[in-house]
Design a protein around this motif. Structure first.
Motif, PDB file in Angstrom:
ATOM      1  N   GLU A 189       0.832  -1.192   0.000  1.00 34.18           N
ATOM      2  CA  GLU A 189       0.000   0.000   0.000  1.00 34.18           C
ATOM      3  C   GLU A 189       0.869   1.245   0.000  1.00 34.18           C
ATOM      4  N   SER A 190       0.289   2.301  -0.509  1.00 39.02           N
ATOM      5  CA  SER A 190       1.013   3.565  -0.515  1.00 39.02           C
ATOM      6  C   SER A 190       0.944   4.187   0.880  1.00 39.02           C
ATOM      7  N   PRO A 191       1.901   5.033   1.221  1.00 42.11           N
ATOM      8  CA  PRO A 191       1.878   5.682   2.536  1.00 42.11           C
ATOM      9  C   PRO A 191       0.634   6.535   2.754  1.00 42.11           C
ATOM     10  N   SER A 192       0.122   7.149   1.692  1.00 41.81           N
ATOM     11  CA  SER A 192      -1.077   7.974   1.856  1.00 41.81           C
ATOM     12  C   SER A 192      -2.292   7.111   2.193  1.00 41.81           C
ATOM     13  N   MET A 193      -2.389   5.938   1.579  1.00 47.95           N
ATOM     14  CA  MET A 193      -3.501   5.037   1.882  1.00 47.95           C
ATOM     15  C   MET A 193      -3.398   4.527   3.313  1.00 47.95           C
ATOM     16  N   GLU A 194      -2.187   4.235   3.750  1.00 50.96           N
ATOM     17  CA  GLU A 194      -1.971   3.785   5.123  1.00 50.96           C
ATOM     18  C   GLU A 194      -2.382   4.866   6.117  1.00 50.96           C
ATOM     19  N   ALA A 195      -2.088   6.121   5.812  1.00 45.34           N
ATOM     20  CA  ALA A 195      -2.467   7.228   6.680  1.00 45.34           C
ATOM     21  C   ALA A 195      -3.982   7.376   6.749  1.00 45.34           C
ATOM     22  N   LYS A 196      -4.651   7.194   5.598  1.00 41.77           N
ATOM     23  CA  LYS A 196      -6.113   7.265   5.580  1.00 41.77           C
ATOM     24  C   LYS A 196      -6.727   6.162   6.434  1.00 41.77           C
ATOM     25  N   GLU A 197      -6.185   4.961   6.338  1.00 44.24           N
ATOM     26  CA  GLU A 197      -6.698   3.850   7.128  1.00 44.24           C
ATOM     27  C   GLU A 197      -6.493   4.096   8.620  1.00 44.24           C
ATOM     28  N   LYS A 198      -5.343   4.660   8.975  1.00 46.60           N
ATOM     29  CA  LYS A 198      -5.053   4.944  10.379  1.00 46.60           C
ATOM     30  C   LYS A 198      -6.014   5.998  10.913  1.00 46.60           C
ATOM     31  N   ALA A 199      -6.306   7.012  10.113  1.00 46.44           N
ATOM     32  CA  ALA A 199      -7.243   8.055  10.530  1.00 46.44           C
ATOM     33  C   ALA A 199      -8.647   7.481  10.684  1.00 46.44           C
ATOM     34  N   ALA A 200      -9.048   6.603   9.783  1.00 54.77           N
ATOM     35  CA  ALA A 200     -10.376   5.986   9.869  1.00 54.77           C
ATOM     36  C   ALA A 200     -10.484   5.104  11.107  1.00 54.77           C
ATOM     37  N   ALA A 201      -9.405   4.408  11.441  1.00 55.06           N
ATOM     38  CA  ALA A 201      -9.416   3.561  12.632  1.00 55.06           C
ATOM     39  C   ALA A 201      -9.541   4.415  13.890  1.00 55.06           C
ATOM     40  N   GLY A 202      -8.859   5.555  13.914  1.00 53.47           N
ATOM     41  CA  GLY A 202      -8.967   6.456  15.056  1.00 53.47           C
ATOM     42  C   GLY A 202     -10.365   7.026  15.180  1.00 53.47           C
ATOM     43  N   HIS A 203     -10.992   7.329  14.048  1.00 52.35           N
ATOM     44  CA  HIS A 203     -12.359   7.845  14.042  1.00 52.35           C
ATOM     45  C   HIS A 203     -13.318   6.790  14.601  1.00 52.35           C
ATOM     46  N   HIS A 204     -13.134   5.546  14.184  1.00 49.90           N
ATOM     47  CA  HIS A 204     -13.964   4.453  14.668  1.00 49.90           C
ATOM     48  C   HIS A 204     -13.770   4.258  16.171  1.00 49.90           C
ATOM     49  N   ARG A 205     -12.526   4.317  16.615  1.00 48.94           N
ATOM     50  CA  ARG A 205     -12.210   4.123  18.037  1.00 48.94           C
ATOM     51  C   ARG A 205     -12.878   5.204  18.887  1.00 48.94           C
ATOM     52  N   HIS A 206     -12.915   6.445  18.379  1.00 49.39           N
ATOM     53  CA  HIS A 206     -13.548   7.536  19.099  1.00 49.39           C
ATOM     54  C   HIS A 206     -15.033   7.243  19.319  1.00 49.39           C
TER      55      HIS A 206
END
Length: 97
Positions: free
Chosen positions: A55-72
């Motif tokens: 995966e590209s680094p930008s896609m990885e960053a998007k996934e990490k942000a989505a996971a944080g949003h879900h966790r919230h």
């Protein structure tokens, strides 16, 4: 010389595990035990999850942000659920009297 020592160590490890498997069996003739060999896992690859999934680094960053949003939202839901649980417990104790 190193190869000889390595091979002897490998044979010793295999012999001890084989001996340990045979020494733990029961001697009763009425019970049958199956002897299954354990499968070994391949060595784990070194690297980040993005490299393993190609995966590209930008896609990885998007996934990490989505996971944080879900966790919230999950934390918020858990807090609401605990508040509701404590309120019903208090209501049940006050209505008994």
């Amino acid at each position: 010389m190193k190869a000889l020592i390595g091979s002897l160590a490998g044979v010793a490890l295999l012999a001890t595990s084989a001996f340990a498997q045979t020494s733990n069996t029961t001697s009763s003739t009425g019970s049958k035990t199956s002897t299954k060999t354990m499968k070994t896992r391949p060595a784990a690859k070194e690297g980040t999850p993005a490299e393993e999934a190609k995966e590209s680094p930008s896609m990885e960053a998007k996934e990490k942000a989505a996971a944080g949003h879900h966790r919230h939202h999950a934390k918020h839901h858990a807090k609401k659920k605990m508040m509701h649980k404590s309120m019903t417990k208090k209501a049940a104790t006050t209505t008994k009297s």
